[in-house]
Design an enzyme around this catalytic site. Structure first.
Site, PDB file in Angstrom:
ATOM      1  N   ASP A  19       0.831  -1.203   0.000  1.00  0.00           N
ATOM      2  CA  ASP A  19       0.000   0.000   0.000  1.00  0.00           C
ATOM      3  C   ASP A  19       0.864   1.252   0.000  1.00  0.00           C
ATOM      4  OD1 ASP A  19      -2.232  -1.537  -0.020  1.00  0.00           O
ATOM      5  OD2 ASP A  19      -2.792  -1.173   2.079  1.00  0.00           O
TER       6      ASP A  19
ATOM      7  N   HIS B 222      -5.534   5.575  -0.549  1.00  0.00           N
ATOM      8  CA  HIS B 222      -4.232   4.961  -0.805  1.00  0.00           C
ATOM      9  C   HIS B 222      -4.309   4.179  -2.110  1.00  0.00           C
ATOM     10  CE1 HIS B 222      -6.287   1.434   0.911  1.00  0.00           C
ATOM     11  NE2 HIS B 222      -5.329   0.678   0.352  1.00  0.00           N
TER      12      HIS B 222
ATOM     13  N   HIS C 181      -3.432   0.474  -3.604  1.00  0.00           N
ATOM     14  CA  HIS C 181      -3.048  -0.908  -3.340  1.00  0.00           C
ATOM     15  C   HIS C 181      -2.386  -1.433  -4.620  1.00  0.00           C
ATOM     16  CE1 HIS C 181      -3.389  -5.056  -1.786  1.00  0.00           C
ATOM     17  NE2 HIS C 181      -3.626  -5.376  -3.058  1.00  0.00           N
TER      18      HIS C 181
END
Length: 241
Positions: free
Chosen positions: A133, A213, A215
């Protein structure tokens, strides 16, 4: 009177004969001495010539040895220069290869902070974390880490399930696949060819996400369950994380 004259003549003849013999002997002695002197001079000259020849031969041998030594030293110097040139060339080639390798793979986002890592435990996942991440604000440009072909793009994790939100999967020439998830928007479609560093999406907070975020995964197939450590893979390909 006549007999007296005869005696004197005989005596004079004897004296002359003796003088002639003495003169002949003296001449012979002088000639012999001269011959001995000439022989001595000849022997001396021959000895001097032999010595001079020996000196010349020694000098020639020394010069030849010096020449051979100089040639050997020059050959060694050239070999050293050649080896140094080859080493420098190999070093330059290695640098060029490393630079090319680094340029061929890039980070999926810029100005990020690494958060959950590969294989981490947590209540957000059914099993261990399958990717890396990158904590970035929503709307951060997401780029292809390497050139390839988009094989999946869209909602529902691009077919991998709603937990991924909006996602993209790109197939690369080395047989690996890169996956980008939790996107706020997708800018590519399946079948599209993309270049290294090309923008393919914007980061977001879609799917099973606790905050904005990206991934990111590296897979051996286009589907969920084939992920490998993406951070190790990128580092091995020249990307500093």
């Amino acid at each position: 009177m006549f007999e007296r004259v005869t005696f004197r003549s005989s005596r004079t003849s004897l004296i002359r004969t003796r003088a002639a013999v003495l003169a002949a002997g003296l001449g012979a002695s002088v000639a012999l001495g001269a011959g001995v002197a000439v022989a001595a001079d000849t022997t001396a000259a021959s000895g001097a010539a032999s010595a001079a020849h020996a000196v010349q031969a020694q000098a020639a041998a020394q010069a030849e040895a010096a020449k051979a030594q100089a040639a050997q030293a020059e050959k060694a110097a050239k070999a050293k220069q050649t080896a140094a040139a080859k080493a420098a060339k190999a070093k330059q080639a290695a640098k060029a290869a490393a630079k090319k390798k680094q340029a061929s793979w890039v980070s999926p986002v810029k100005s990020y902070k690494l958060s959950a890592s590969y294989a981490a435990n947590g209540g957000m996942w059914a099993s261990k974390h399958s990717g890396q991440d990158y904590a970035v604000p929503t709307g951060t440009p997401v780029v292809a880490v390497h050139g390839g072909t988009v094989v999946k793009a869209g909602g529902n994790g691009a077919g991998d399930g709603p937990a991924y939100g909006n996602a993209v999967v790109v197939k690369h020439s080395n047989g690996k696949y890169s996956q980008y998830a939790h996107l706020s928007s997708v800018n590519v479609k399946a079948g599209q060819v993309v270049k290294t560093g090309q923008k393919i999406a914007l980061s977001g907070n879609t799917g099973n996400s606790s905050g904005p975020h990206l991934h990111f995964e590296i897979r051996t197939t286009p589907n969920y369950g084939s992920a490998i450590n993406p951070a190790s893979f990128l580092r091995a390909n020249g990307v500093n994380l």
